[in-house]
Write an enzyme that holds these catalytic residues in place. Sequence first.
Site, PDB file in Angstrom:
ATOM      1  N   CYS A  71       8.635  17.389   4.366  1.00  0.00           N
ATOM      2  CA  CYS A  71      10.195  16.891   4.562  1.00  0.00           C
ATOM      3  C   CYS A  71      10.765  16.406   5.590  1.00  0.00           C
ATOM      4  O   CYS A  71      11.341  15.497   5.607  1.00  0.00           O
ATOM      5  CB  CYS A  71      11.212  17.972   3.690  1.00  0.00           C
ATOM      6  SG  CYS A  71      10.958  19.614   4.816  1.00  0.00           S
ATOM      7  N   HIS A 127      17.754  19.119   7.947  1.00  0.00           N
ATOM      8  CA  HIS A 127      16.276  19.252   8.518  1.00  0.00           C
ATOM      9  C   HIS A 127      15.930  18.169   9.211  1.00  0.00           C
ATOM     10  O   HIS A 127      14.544  17.546   8.890  1.00  0.00           O
ATOM     11  CB  HIS A 127      15.491  19.678   7.400  1.00  0.00           C
ATOM     12  CG  HIS A 127      14.396  20.590   7.714  1.00  0.00           C
ATOM     13  ND1 HIS A 127      13.096  20.747   6.959  1.00  0.00           N
ATOM     14  CD2 HIS A 127      14.076  21.205   9.008  1.00  0.00           C
ATOM     15  CE1 HIS A 127      12.134  21.394   7.624  1.00  0.00           C
ATOM     16  NE2 HIS A 127      12.732  21.731   8.937  1.00  0.00           N
TER      17      HIS A 127
END
Length: 481
Positions: A71, A127
């Site tokens: 990710c 993130h």
Amino acid sequence: MESTASLGVVLLCVFVGGSTSASQPNIILIVADDLGWNDVGFHNPSMITPNIDALADSGVIFNHSYVQPVCSPSRTAFMTGIYPFKAGTQHYVIGFSQPVCVPLNFTFLPQYLKNLGYSTHAIGKWHLGFCNWNCTPTYRGFDSYFGYYQGSEDYYTHKTAGYLDYRDNTDVVRNATGEYSAFRFAKEAVDIINNHDKSKPFFIYLPFQSVHAPIEVPKQYEDMYPNVVNIGRRKFCGMVTALDDAIGNVTRALQEQKVFDNTLIFFTADNGGELVAYGNNWPLRGGKHTVWEGGTRVTSFAHGVGLKRTGYTYDGFFHAVDYVPTILAAAGGKPDASIDGVSQWDSIRMGLPSQRTEFIYNLDDFFYPVTGRAAIRVGDMKLVDGYPGLYDNWYLPMNETQNTPLEDFIYDAEHELVWLFNLTADPLEKQNLANQMPDVVETLRARMLEYKKQMVPANFPPEDPKGNPSNFGGVWTPGWC
């Protein structure tokens, strides 16, 4: 003369800044975390995703949409339009206390859109690094942010590794225990839609927590899958349907505010399904953490205003780096020519050939390239040069009682292998042509070396104890790097 010059400046600013809000679409980019190829209804009729299916079926389904194997690299591409191997984020996900983020000299998508007159909002998983406040959403072009900085957390307590990670802009949110994150994130999006200034268009970046581990969902969603005997897979399927309901809440708000017909929605997964957490990529090979198709070819579509041709499947290449220039083109802007992404706006909205003929899956010279050493696709052909990533094989959904054993691909630095596939003829990567076509191997390897000249070393430092939340009252907090 002075007044004429001033008028000229105003007109120039209007032209450069983009068209008026009457012609600019609202834009929403939805990211589903760890959603597998086989985890939506329009690929697998056993999945209950009516809202996602309706958007996809009446829009443009991307049949060859590619992202990174995990990710943080994919999100780097989504926000910058630049390959992660040029940003130092290509190796793996950003760790809890790693003093790193996407380099601050990289321009993010919302910064471009603000110059076009958009209000910009991010909701959900970040993130992309948070050790410095300048790495965080409201310092990187977003007018507002609600969500969490880390890669995963509990869906109800909003804690990870025992510490709280939940923010409203830069403020800590302490009173949300018990709220399932998918519904809270949808509520935040609905509030923005209901209250936005209609004199200007909005951009909402909506990277949901769902359906990343931990495997948690309200029981009524789990109960919608009585034929799935495996408890983990049954809960996972429920998570997908809860995500679908949350997306339905957002589209309903667009309709109620009468802006649905002036909104463009993009939907994508950030990587392939996480096999150990019940995601499924059947019939593709492998999954998250690999450069196999199951780790990088993902569920994706576009729906909404500006699409001239709809209700079809687009077979051209689309890569994660293409979201920035494609969205900018849809918004009336001109993409930065220096980025890796190319605008696919005319291609997807009119059903024209893709502007992309090749792309890099990953380039990583780290000692143990956990998500794959190197891979490239040019036209029909795909070369995997070296370690392909953690998991191999083809897996049906884990619908039976026992978990399916997964085949780990053991890293061997001294005996790295090479695979060559014709993906048009062999989309499941079952016939390795490397020994039969050594000239093609060398041609693709030479092409990949051209990209490698632009690669920077992976920025993957040890975790820094200064980032421990015990230093910040038990909350994951920026300001330590």
